[in-house]
Design a protein around this motif. Structure first.
Motif, mmCIF file in Angstrom:
data_model
loop_
_atom_site.group_PDB
_atom_site.id
_atom_site.type_symbol
_atom_site.label_atom_id
_atom_site.label_comp_id
_atom_site.label_asym_id
_atom_site.label_seq_id
_atom_site.Cartn_x
_atom_site.Cartn_y
_atom_site.Cartn_z
ATOM 1 N N PRO A 132 -56.545 -43.912 9.338
ATOM 2 C CA PRO A 132 -55.831 -42.639 9.228
ATOM 3 C C PRO A 132 -54.402 -42.878 8.771
ATOM 4 O O PRO A 132 -53.736 -43.782 9.276
ATOM 5 N N MET A 133 -53.931 -42.110 7.823
ATOM 6 C CA MET A 133 -52.585 -42.365 7.302
ATOM 7 C C MET A 133 -51.917 -41.123 6.727
ATOM 8 O O MET A 133 -52.561 -40.128 6.399
ATOM 9 N N GLY A 134 -50.601 -41.241 6.603
ATOM 10 C CA GLY A 134 -49.807 -40.281 5.844
ATOM 11 C C GLY A 134 -48.729 -41.060 5.133
ATOM 12 O O GLY A 134 -48.366 -42.151 5.568
ATOM 13 N N ALA A 171 -56.358 -40.760 -1.857
ATOM 14 C CA ALA A 171 -57.565 -40.021 -1.451
ATOM 15 C C ALA A 171 -58.816 -40.660 -2.043
ATOM 16 O O ALA A 171 -59.903 -40.542 -1.482
ATOM 17 N N GLY A 172 -58.654 -41.373 -3.155
ATOM 18 C CA GLY A 172 -59.800 -42.025 -3.783
ATOM 19 C C GLY A 172 -60.057 -43.440 -3.273
ATOM 20 O O GLY A 172 -61.033 -44.070 -3.679
ATOM 21 N N LEU A 173 -59.201 -43.966 -2.400
ATOM 22 C CA LEU A 173 -59.402 -45.331 -1.891
ATOM 23 C C LEU A 173 -60.387 -45.301 -0.716
ATOM 24 O O LEU A 173 -60.325 -44.410 0.132
ATOM 25 N N GLU A 217 -48.222 -49.434 -2.806
ATOM 26 C CA GLU A 217 -48.687 -50.813 -2.630
ATOM 27 C C GLU A 217 -49.208 -51.020 -1.215
ATOM 28 O O GLU A 217 -50.258 -51.633 -0.996
ATOM 29 N N GLU A 218 -48.457 -50.479 -0.241
ATOM 30 C CA GLU A 218 -48.881 -50.618 1.154
ATOM 31 C C GLU A 218 -50.203 -49.880 1.392
ATOM 32 O O GLU A 218 -51.081 -50.366 2.115
ATOM 33 N N ALA A 219 -50.350 -48.709 0.759
ATOM 34 C CA ALA A 219 -51.588 -47.929 0.931
ATOM 35 C C ALA A 219 -52.795 -48.717 0.412
ATOM 36 O O ALA A 219 -53.859 -48.722 1.043
#
Ligand SMILES: *Cc1c(COP(=O)(O)O)cnc(C)c1O
Length: 420
Positions: free
Chosen positions: A148-150, A189-191, A131-133
């Motif tokens: 940039p994220m993980g 990866a698709g967002l 949800e956060e992503a």
């Protein structure tokens, strides 16, 4: 190692007698040793130097001690920052820490916080749910940026520490279940607003064994392989913080940073990822003491009550986590006593220790709570309309007030009435 020692019978921080500080600014006061912080920053950086691909980034966990002058000192010592709110992000930036050395963690980041950190710049967001992503992607897309994220992985490993500082089991709110990771990475990866190159883990605090950390890192290693196999370009592994600090004789002795570094090298050897670390307590815990004065000694059923002018509002760790703090006289006489050490707050939880054998002291004497540099001043509050303790930084034979005592009148002064 720290820089609090007896010189001519009186406890000093580096070259400064604690009595001098108490006389000048009163008590209770947090006192920090700059040399100890510098040393811990250097030891941690050396312990992980050369591990992983490219230079590791050691990002100090700001929540352990966010004082502006502590942050500036640690930034100058080469540390980045791990922040968990926009307030901490601003503090890190104000202290001169470069945006590309800041990671943003935390389970409840708001869209507003994400937007400000993204436009201000940062190394990466450590994201704690799908949800956060999705929110982060929308925030980034609205700015025409890519965030940039993980994902923070919850490895379901028990840290073997106090329940209230355990963060990596399935019953904790933190991170995404390892079993969901491949699906979440594929969706992320698709967002459009995300650059998904990281993976992170943090299982708890004051760990006194490497085994749970190693188990968590093994899990991360397996996931990196699985994620790459499905096409995710993982380049960054953030291994969190959590390494414990020694609290003194009779307390569990945590492994040192060198042993931690060796374990990290061994486990991460095949990863080909840049490594990040987020130590908090390790850097500042033993660099600080809470200096307090005995207000009164009152007879007790088993042991006398040593009532000091610091309360649970100044140092919450014993009340919150049953934490142990070594307690020492600033001018020890060589004689001992068995006492209960308590603060003045109207709560039974305002108890630092019961039936502890310690230096014999009397009304008016100064004592210190050791290992108070982390999760000390930052957790303090004005309960019972008490002031917020002052903070002092010592550097060699110089010292500076780095936060003045906040008077209860100042706290009362923000009360207002504005009916609508
Ligand atoms: C609190 C925290 C840390 C620091 O933990 P220490 O035990 O002080 O080293 C690091 N990373 C995250 C995500 C945290 O919440």
């Amino acid at each position: 190692m720290d820089h609090f020692q007896l010189i001519d019978g009186a406890l000093h921080c580096e070259g400064v007698p604690l009595e001098t500080i108490a006389d000048a600014v009163g008590t209770p006061t947090y006192v920090y040793s700059a040399a100890t912080m510098d040393r811990h920053a250097a030891v941690m950086q050396a312990a992980v130097a050369g591990a992983g691909a490219g230079e590791p980034l050691v990002a100090y966990a700001v929540k352990a001690n966010p004082n502006a002058h502590v942050l500036a000192r640690l930034g100058a010592a080469g540390l980045g920052a791990d922040v968990v709110s926009i307030g901490e992000y601003r503090r890190a930036r104000a202290a001169g820490i470069a945006p590309d050395r800041i990671v943003f963690s935390g389970v409840g980041k708001t869209a507003g916080e994400m937007a400000e950190a993204l436009s201000g710049g940062l190394f990466q967001f450590n994201v704690e749910s799908m949800e956060e992503a999705r929110t982060l992607s929308a925030v980034a897309a609205a700015q025409g940026r890519v965030a940039p994220m993980g994902f923070r992985i919850n490895p379901d490993v028990s840290a073997g520490t106090h329940a209230k500082i355990t963060t990596g089991t399935a019953d904790n709110k933190f991170g995404v279940p390892a079993a969901d990771a491949t699906a979440f990475y594929a969706e992320a990866a698709g967002l459009p607003g995300l650059a998904v190159h990281g993976i992170t883990v943090h299982i708890g605090s004051q760990l006194t064994s490497l085994a749970p950390l190693e188990a968590a890192f093994e899990r991360v290693g397996e996931l990196i392989a699985a994620l790459r196999a499905q096409g995710n370009d993982i380049r960054i592994a953030d291994l969190g913080g959590g390494l414990g600090v020694p609290h003194g004789p009779g307390q569990p002795e945590p492994p040192g940073p060198e042993a931690y570094g060796e374990m990290v090298r061994r486990v991460t050897a095949g990863w080909n990822a840049r490594l990040l670390f987020e130590p908090g307590r390790l850097i500042v815990g033993n660099a600080g003491v809470l200096l307090t004065r005995v207000v009164r000694v009152k007879p007790g059923a088993r042991s006398p009550w040593l009532i000091v002018d610091a309360g649970m509002n100044d140092l919450m760790r014993p009340a919150l986590y049953d934490a142990y703090h070594r307690i020492e006289a600033v001018r020890p006489s060589g004689m001992n006593q068995v006492v209960n050490v308590v603060g003045p707050v109207c709560e039974t939880g305002d108890t630092f220790t019961m039936n502890r054998e310690m230096d014999r002291v009397e009304e008016g004497d100064l004592i210190v709570f050791r290992t108070a540099g982390a999760y000390g001043a930052t957790l303090s509050n004005g309960y019972n309309s008490r002031p917020l303790a002052a903070e002092v930084l010592v550097d060699g034979d110089k010292w500076a007030l780095i936060r003045r005592r906040i008077d209860p009148d100042a706290l009362a002064g923000v009360d207002e009435v504005a009916w609508r």
